[in-house]
Design an enzyme around this catalytic site. Structure first.
Site, PDB file in Angstrom:
ATOM      1  N   SER A  43       0.842  -1.189   0.000  1.00  0.00           N
ATOM      2  CA  SER A  43       0.000   0.000   0.000  1.00  0.00           C
ATOM      3  C   SER A  43       0.886   1.251   0.000  1.00  0.00           C
ATOM      4  O   SER A  43       1.904   1.271  -0.683  1.00  0.00           O
ATOM      5  CB  SER A  43      -0.965  -0.040   1.183  1.00  0.00           C
ATOM      6  OG  SER A  43      -2.011   0.868   0.998  1.00  0.00           O
ATOM      7  N   ASP A  45      -8.046  -5.106  -6.894  1.00  0.00           N
ATOM      8  CA  ASP A  45      -7.694  -3.943  -6.073  1.00  0.00           C
ATOM      9  C   ASP A  45      -7.801  -2.647  -6.867  1.00  0.00           C
ATOM     10  O   ASP A  45      -7.074  -2.448  -7.844  1.00  0.00           O
ATOM     11  CB  ASP A  45      -6.268  -4.113  -5.552  1.00  0.00           C
ATOM     12  CG  ASP A  45      -5.805  -2.939  -4.691  1.00  0.00           C
ATOM     13  OD1 ASP A  45      -6.670  -2.185  -4.219  1.00  0.00           O
ATOM     14  OD2 ASP A  45      -4.582  -2.807  -4.504  1.00  0.00           O
ATOM     15  N   HIS A  50      -6.262  -6.043  -2.555  1.00  0.00           N
ATOM     16  CA  HIS A  50      -5.212  -5.202  -1.987  1.00  0.00           C
ATOM     17  C   HIS A  50      -4.232  -5.994  -1.125  1.00  0.00           C
ATOM     18  O   HIS A  50      -4.614  -6.609  -0.128  1.00  0.00           O
ATOM     19  CB  HIS A  50      -5.866  -4.101  -1.157  1.00  0.00           C
ATOM     20  CG  HIS A  50      -4.988  -2.937  -0.860  1.00  0.00           C
ATOM     21  ND1 HIS A  50      -4.465  -2.129  -1.837  1.00  0.00           N
ATOM     22  CD2 HIS A  50      -4.541  -2.426   0.313  1.00  0.00           C
ATOM     23  CE1 HIS A  50      -3.743  -1.167  -1.294  1.00  0.00           C
ATOM     24  NE2 HIS A  50      -3.768  -1.334   0.026  1.00  0.00           N
TER      25      HIS A  50
END
Length: 504
Positions: A184, A447, A472
């Site tokens: 991330s 994602d 994700h």
């Protein structure tokens, strides 16, 4: 990575080598999902994995860090939190550095999931550094606008550099190689760390990393639409009709009362209050966004008989005509998620959201405020409803999010200031045209954050891995029997790349 209400991005990792040749940094951020049930762009934070039974977490430690790395005459310091797990370390083995992101550093990542497997197979040591202004790492007495001036990705990268140099000396790691691994927003940091400090880190694994800063991230909802369509296009159609029905109900005060009751709002909806309406629509959309972004993340949701709420769950509800009209089904989904989060009602008011984000006191858990500040000064990332190629209506345009910057931080945080910060970020790091070697970029097709990431090879030394059917940071979680073959192969491919980098 969702901007407020949810963080870049949920993966936290940091690693340091006790006495070996390799150090691997894994940058991850714990999820801030559900902060105040508010929304300001939504971060991509990665949720922590479940803690195995009988496993003990490493104790927190503290490192004396520089406050301002870019002012040589400013000698102020502060205490930054970090963790170490050297259970599997052997001399000349690697060290995995897990770098914190937009949430508290969670040591659970150091005793399970992908980082631990790498440590086992490489006889490595795990070390995790928490990101400044998140968790317990408080550089200043509070999170005022004046103090938040010390919060930036540049300062965070310099923190990593200072920490690396200190650990090399303190732990005898001067000959070790370092590999940064992040998921991330920390995935972005991993790539940028390799870009800016190549003499300190020998490779980087950037998972679900938004590399391009962008004001209006309208593509986010387009990917959500595509992900829902993997179950059936009628799922998108039902959501679109639900938003249309809600829009019709907004036209009369009697409709406001219906919405307030059906969607379990904490206070009556005022349809004349445009900010409240926008906040409500964005929060209802966020219900679906969260499920899509973290789809099948190998963690069952607690509180609903162990059921893992997935894209299929959303579409089963939205396609179930026996529940009533599409907007009733949408309300059913909202109630399910409120129950899962053990919340009696949904606080939809813009004023409540802004008030929460204006709190500068560390005891109020101001992680959402810190991330919002970074979106206003560096990244944008605002998941607006401006695209026509999505089913969630058009009630929360990008202006809704930009206005939050001013309402939370003050009048000088205008759209021009946000755009200037975004331009600066892309200039500093290169956007999608960053020049790096020994960096691998991993993204999942489900994602939504892959739309701002690297999904094709930059070069032979900076490859991309694009995994169909995963969401994700999927590669970061513990393996599951239900993992698709492509995900299993990606884990092996990343491990081989790390081994290759260690030989170069």
């Amino acid at each position: 990575m969702r901007n407020i209400g949810g963080a870049a991005p949920g993966c936290f990792y940091i690693v340091d080598n006790m006495k070996g040749v390799l150090m691997v940094f894994l940058v991850m951020a714990e999820s801030t999902l559900g902060i105040g049930r508010t929304r300001s762009g939504h971060s991509a934070a990665l949720r922590p994995p479940p803690l195995p039974e009988g496993v003990h977490l490493p104790q927190e430690k503290w490192f004396t860090q520089t406050l301002d790395h870019f002012s040589p005459t400013d000698i102020r310091t502060w205490q930054q939190r970090y963790f170490i797990n050297d259970t599997f370390y052997k001399p000349q083995g690697p060290v995995l550095l897990l770098i914190g992101g937009e949430g508290p550093a969670n040591p659970e990542w150091m005793v399970t999931a992908m980082p631990l497997e790498y440590a086992k197979n490489l006889s490595g040591c795990l070390l995790q550094l928490e990101h400044r202004f998140y968790g317990k790492s408080h550089p200043t007495e509070d999170a005022s606008v004046e103090n938040l001036a010390y919060l930036s990705s540049e300062q965070a990268l310099a923190d990593l550099a200072t920490f690396t140099e200190a650990m090399k000396k303190h732990l005898g790691l001067t000959t070790n190689k370092w590999i940064a691994i992040g998921g991330s927003y920390p995935g972005s940091l991993a790539a940028w760390y390799r870009l800016k400090y190549p003499h300190l880190v020998d490779g980087a694994v950037a998972v679900s990393a938004p590399i391009l800063a962008q004001l209006n991230f309208k593509e986010y909802l387009e990917v959500v639409r595509d992900s829902l369509a993997t179950v059936g296009e009628d799922c998108n159609v039902a959501i679109s009709i639900a938003h249309h029905e809600l829009h019709i109900l907004l036209q009369q005060e009697s409709g406001w009362k219906i919405i307030s009751k059906q969607f379990r709002l904490c206070s009556p909806l005022d349809g004349h209050n445009k900010k409240d309406v926008a906040n409500l629509f964005s929060m209802l959309t966020e219900n679906v966004e969260d499920i899509v972004q973290y789809n099948r993340d190998n963690r069952a949701f607690e509180g609903v008989k162990g059921t893992n709420i997935t894209i299929e769950t959303v579409c089963e509800i939205m396609r179930n005509k026996t529940l009533g009209s599409p907007y009733i089904r949408y309300a059913t989904l909202n109630s399910l998620l409120l129950d899962v989060e053990e919340e009696k009602c949904l606080d939809h008011t813009y004023r409540s959201m802004v008030k929460e984000m204006q709190s500068m006191d560390w005891k109020d858990s101001v992680g959402g405020r810190s991330w919002m500040y970074q979106t206003c000064t560096e990244f944008g990332f605002y998941q607006s409803s401006d695209s026509r190629q999505q089913p969630f209506g058009n009630e929360f345009p990008v202006e809704f999010f930009v206005q939050q910057c001013q309402d939370i931080f003050g009048p000088r945080f205008t759209e021009n200031l946000v755009l200037s910060g975004i331009k600066r970020t892309n200039t500093l790091y290169g956007g999608r045209d960053l020049k790096v070697t020994r960096v691998v970029f991993i993204n999942g097709a489900i994602d939504p954050w892959h739309a701002l990431g690297i999904t094709t090879d930059l070069s032979t030394s900076a490859p991309a891995i694009y995994i169909n059917g995963t969401a994700h940071c999927a590669i970061m979680y513990p393996a599951s029997p239900s993992d698709p073959q492509q995900l299993l192969q990606a884990r092996k491919q990343v491990f081989k790349l790390i081994q290759q980098w260690l030989q170069e």
